[in-house]
Design a protein around this motif. Structure first.
Motif, mmCIF file in Angstrom:
data_model
loop_
_atom_site.group_PDB
_atom_site.id
_atom_site.type_symbol
_atom_site.label_atom_id
_atom_site.label_comp_id
_atom_site.label_asym_id
_atom_site.label_seq_id
_atom_site.Cartn_x
_atom_site.Cartn_y
_atom_site.Cartn_z
ATOM 1 N N ILE A 1 -35.167 66.768 -6.237
ATOM 2 C CA ILE A 1 -36.597 66.451 -6.269
ATOM 3 C C ILE A 1 -37.085 66.030 -4.885
ATOM 4 C CG2 ILE A 1 -38.308 64.835 -7.182
ATOM 5 C CD1 ILE A 1 -36.695 64.801 -9.793
ATOM 6 N N LYS B 1 -27.721 64.785 -8.258
ATOM 7 C CA LYS B 1 -28.260 66.124 -8.037
ATOM 8 C C LYS B 1 -29.757 66.196 -8.290
ATOM 9 C CE LYS B 1 -24.094 68.868 -8.821
ATOM 10 N NZ LYS B 1 -23.436 69.928 -9.624
ATOM 11 N N THR B 2 -30.191 65.599 -9.385
ATOM 12 C CA THR B 2 -31.620 65.671 -9.719
ATOM 13 C C THR B 2 -32.494 64.912 -8.738
ATOM 14 O OG1 THR B 2 -31.133 65.970 -12.074
ATOM 15 C CG2 THR B 2 -33.339 65.202 -11.486
#
Length: 308
Positions: free
Chosen positions: A108, A103-104
Motif C-alpha cells: 500500500i 506485504k500488505t
C-alpha cells in the motif's frame, strides 16, 4: 422477460463497442491535431533537420529539437539505470522474502508513493534534494569520478542544485514505486509448482529467483519496465523544477539542460509567432510517437508471455 434481457444485451454490446472505438478515435484525434498544427514547422525546417538541429532561438524564428530530445533521452535512461535495480529488489522482497504481515502495508505504501503528484516531487527536489547534491554529490564526483580518463569529463561540473543529474534522480524516485508495483505483479505470475520444484531439487532462494522466477516472467518484467519508461519520458512538472531549463546540450551529468516536456511547459504561452507554436507542436508530436512506441513495445512483451 426474455425480450427485456435481449434488449439489455443489445445496448450493453453496442455501448461497450462505442467506448472501445471512442478510445481509438481519441488517439487518432490527438495525432491529427498535433500533426496538423506541426505541419508548418515540418515544411519549414524538415522533420529530420528539426530533430538534428541544436538551435532554439525564438528571437530569430529558428528552432530545432535536438537539445530537448537529448535531454529527454538522457533523463529517462539515467533514471531507469537508477530506478530499475532498486524497483526489482523491492519486488523480489515483497514476493519472496517479506513476511506475510508486512506485504500488505508495504504494498500500500508503494502504491501511495506512486500516487503523489509530480509537483510535490519537483518542490522537494528543488529545495531539498538539489542542495544536497550540490553540497555533497557534486564535490564527490569532482574529486573521484571526474578524474577518470575519457569518462571523467561527464561527471565534472560547477556548483549547482539544478542539473541533468538532479532531474534524473528525482525522476528515478518517482518511477521506483510504479516499476516496483508492476514488477511485483509480473513476478507473481510464476506458478508455485515451479518454485516448489526448484526448492525440492535443492535450489537456494537466489537460484530460484534468478533461474526460475526471472526466466519465467522476464517478458512481463520487461513490459513493466517499458511502461515505467513511458511514464518517465512524459514527466513534466518535477523535471521542469530541477533540470535548469537551459537550451544547451549537456556536457556532463551536472550540466543544466531541458527536455521536451519542460520546453513546452515553459514556453507554450510565450509563443509569439505561428512558427514558434508549430515547433512546439512538433516536439509534442515526437513525444507522442515515442510514448506510443514504448506502450506498443511493452504490450508486445506482455502478449509474448501470455501467448495471446
Amino acid at each position: 422477460m426474455k425480450k427485456k434481457f435481449i434488449i439489455i444485451d443489445f445496448f450493453l454490446k453496442h455501448i461497450s463497442m462505442f467506448f472501445a472505438y471512442f478510445t481509438l478515435l481519441v488517439i487518432a484525434g490527438l495525432f491529427l491535431v498535433l500533426y496538423i498544427n506541426s505541419k508548418d514547422a515540418i515544411s519549414h525546417f524538415g522533420f529530420f533537420s528539426f530533430i538534428t538541429s541544436n538551435v532554439w532561438s525564438p528571437a530569430f524564428d529558428k528552432f530545432g529539437g535536438l537539445i530537448a530530445l537529448v535531454g529527454t533521452f538522457l533523463t529517462t535512461v539515467i533514471s531507469a539505470i537508477i530506478a530499475i535495480p532498486i524497483a526489482l529488489g523491492i519486488a523480489i522482497f515483497l514476493v519472496e522474502i517479506c513476511p506475510n504481515f508486512l506485504k500488505t502495508p508495504i504494498g500500500i505504501a508503494i502504491e501511495l508513493l506512486a500516487a503523489i503528484p509530480s509537483v510535490i516531487y519537483g518542490f522537494w527536489g528543488l529545495f531539498y534534494l538539489g542542495p544536497l547534491i550540490e553540497k555533497y554529490v557534486q564535490p564527490l564526483f569532482n574529486s573521484t569520478l571526474a578524474k577518470l580518463p575519457v569518462i571523467g569529463q561527464y561527471f565534472y561540473g560547477y556548483s549547482s542544485s539544478v542539473s541533468l543529474f538532479t532531474a534524473s534522480v528525482v525522476l528515478a524516485i518517482m518511477i521506483i514505486p510504479f516499476t516496483a508495483a508492476l514488477a511485483r505483479d509480473a513476478l507473481k505470475i510464476t506458478p508455485d509448482l515451479l518454485k516448489e520444484s526448484a526448492y525440492a531439487l535443492g535450489a537456494t532462494k537466489w537460484e530460484t529467483i534468478s533461474k526460475v522466477m526471472f526466466r519465467y516472467s522476464k517478458s512481463a518484467i520487461i513490459g513493466a519496465v517499458l511502461i515505467s519508461l513511458g511514464r518517465a519520458i512524459g514527466e513534466t512538472m518535477a523535471v521542469t523544477f530541477v533540470i535548469g531549463n537551459q537550451d544547451s546540450l549537456p556536457t556532463s551529468l551536472m550540466s543544466a539542460t531541458t527536455t521536451v516536456t519542460a520546453t513546452i511547459a515553459n514556453e507554450f504561452t510565450e509563443a509569439s509567432s505561428h512558427l514558434y507554436l508549430s515547433s512546439m507542436y512538433l516536439l509534442a508530436l515526437i513525444l507522442f510517437l515515442l510514448s506510443f512506441l514504448l506502450i506498443i513495445g511493452s504490450k508486445m512483451f506482455f502478449l509474448r508471455k501470455t501467448g495471446n
